[in-house]
Design an enzyme around this catalytic site. Structure first.
Site, PDB file in Angstrom:
ATOM      1  CG  ASP A  19       7.821   1.828   3.628  1.00 12.48           C
ATOM      2  OD1 ASP A  19       7.887   2.314   2.489  1.00 12.48           O
ATOM      3  OD2 ASP A  19       6.772   1.724   4.272  1.00 12.48           O
ATOM      4  CB  SER A  41       2.935   6.280  -1.027  1.00 15.62           C
ATOM      5  OG  SER A  41       4.116   6.463  -1.764  1.00 15.62           O
ATOM      6  CG  HIS A  62       6.096   1.916  -0.292  1.00 13.55           C
ATOM      7  ND1 HIS A  62       6.265   2.938   0.626  1.00 13.55           N
ATOM      8  CD2 HIS A  62       5.344   2.445  -1.307  1.00 13.55           C
ATOM      9  CE1 HIS A  62       5.645   4.018   0.190  1.00 13.55           C
ATOM     10  NE2 HIS A  62       5.080   3.750  -0.976  1.00 13.55           N
TER      11      HIS A  62
END
Length: 317
Positions: free
Chosen positions: A266, A128, A292
């Site tokens: 995601d 991320s 995610h």
């Protein structure tokens, strides 16, 4: 004749023992530690006694922590794994000085950790927001990086906004309206907004079956000052200092192997990650059924994909 043979074997044995000692001294001491960096102290943990090139884990956020990356410590069988919390959150010192809330600061913090641990080169895994940190670290210290693993990447903020808004459209119309109004007005106090975000997170962020204990730890140690300053208050409209960030034009210049990973459900749509990976023919793994936080949604698959990727590089200290 026997004397010389015995002497030769003894010398060989001593040499082998010295070689073993040398290998062991290259290992980082296992366990937890703290390191003073600009602005405070960061917490880190070293796992494993594998002799391969170490792996450093860069968590998402910014302003959150590494609790959800614990499953990747299993990779320590073949190489040492370093997990740490970036300054400001998690088990590291809390800070409120916004001058420290910069990508440059976190890059230099990471380099200070490498020097402290006496690591010559390492595999760098970012997830991320951690993918931005990983990429910028590589740009500043390319000679210290053996490979990059970019998980659920947000290295193109415009693509991220496009993706999350596309996913927002899967929520009921009434909740979409609440989110759009909140982003337009900056007022996020509507209880229906919390309901919308909870539904969105259950579908696309931590999934329907998160690790509740770790999730509690993540939320209780989060630093929203960092998050709001760098990202903004919304998942769907980036207003912080990271707004407009886009590393994709630079991907073709990367000179180390890259593995992209992404969850089937995601926040960043797999097709967008596939496009990123195609720029320099990088590897891509999509974890079916995962949102995610792929280390929760597909822990075994995540470990295998990363292990297979790094092992294929034949990296040794």
């Amino acid at each position: 004749m026997n004397y010389f043979r015995t002497a030769f074997l003894l010398a060989l044995l001593i040499s082998c023992n010295e070689g073993n000692k040398s290998t062991k001294t290259n290992l980082i001491p296992v366990g937890e530690g703290r390191l003073a960096v600009n602005g405070g102290n960061i917490w880190y943990k070293v796992t494993g006694e594998g002799s391969g090139v170490p792996l450093i884990l860069l968590h998402g956020g910014p302003g959150y922590s590494s609790f959800y990356l614990k499953p990747l410590e299993e990779l320590g069988k073949n190489r040492q794994v370093i997990r740490y919390d970036q300054l400001g959150a998690g088990k590291s010192d809390v800070v409120v000085d916004t001058s420290l809330f910069t990508t440059k600061h976190f890059v230099e913090e990471l380099e200070a950790l490498r020097q402290h641990l006496n690591v010559e080169k390492w595999n760098v895994l970012g997830h991320s927001w951690g993918t931005i940190l990983a990429f910028e670290y590589y740009r500043n210290y390319p000679d210290r990086v053996s490979s990059l693993v970019l998980g659920s990447p947000c290295i193109n903020m415009n693509a991220w906004e496009q993706s999350t808004n596309q996913l927002l459209a899967t929520l009921p119309d009434s909740l979409q309206k609440v989110v759009l109004e909140a982003d337009a007005t900056g007022n996020y106090e509507n209880p229906l907004y919390d309901s919308a975000i909870t539904i969105f997170y259950d579908k696309y962020l931590w999934g329907e079956n998160p690790n509740e204990e770790e999730l509690d730890s993540i939320m209780s140690t989060a630093n929203l000052d960092i998050y709001h300053h760098m990202w903004g208050p919304s998942e769907f409209s980036i207003t912080g200092t990271l707004k407009g960030y886009d590393a994709t034009p630079l991907l073709s210049d990367v000179d180390v192997p890259i593995l992209f990973t992404v969850g089937e459900f995601d926040e960043i749509i797999p097709e967008m990650v596939e496009e990123m990976a195609s720029i320099n023919n990088s590897e891509l793994v999509v974890f079916k059924g995962s949102s995610h936080l792929t280390t929760w949604g597909a822990p075994e698959e995540s470990i295998k994909a990363i292990e297979d990727f790094i092992s294929s590089l034949n990296l040794k200290k």
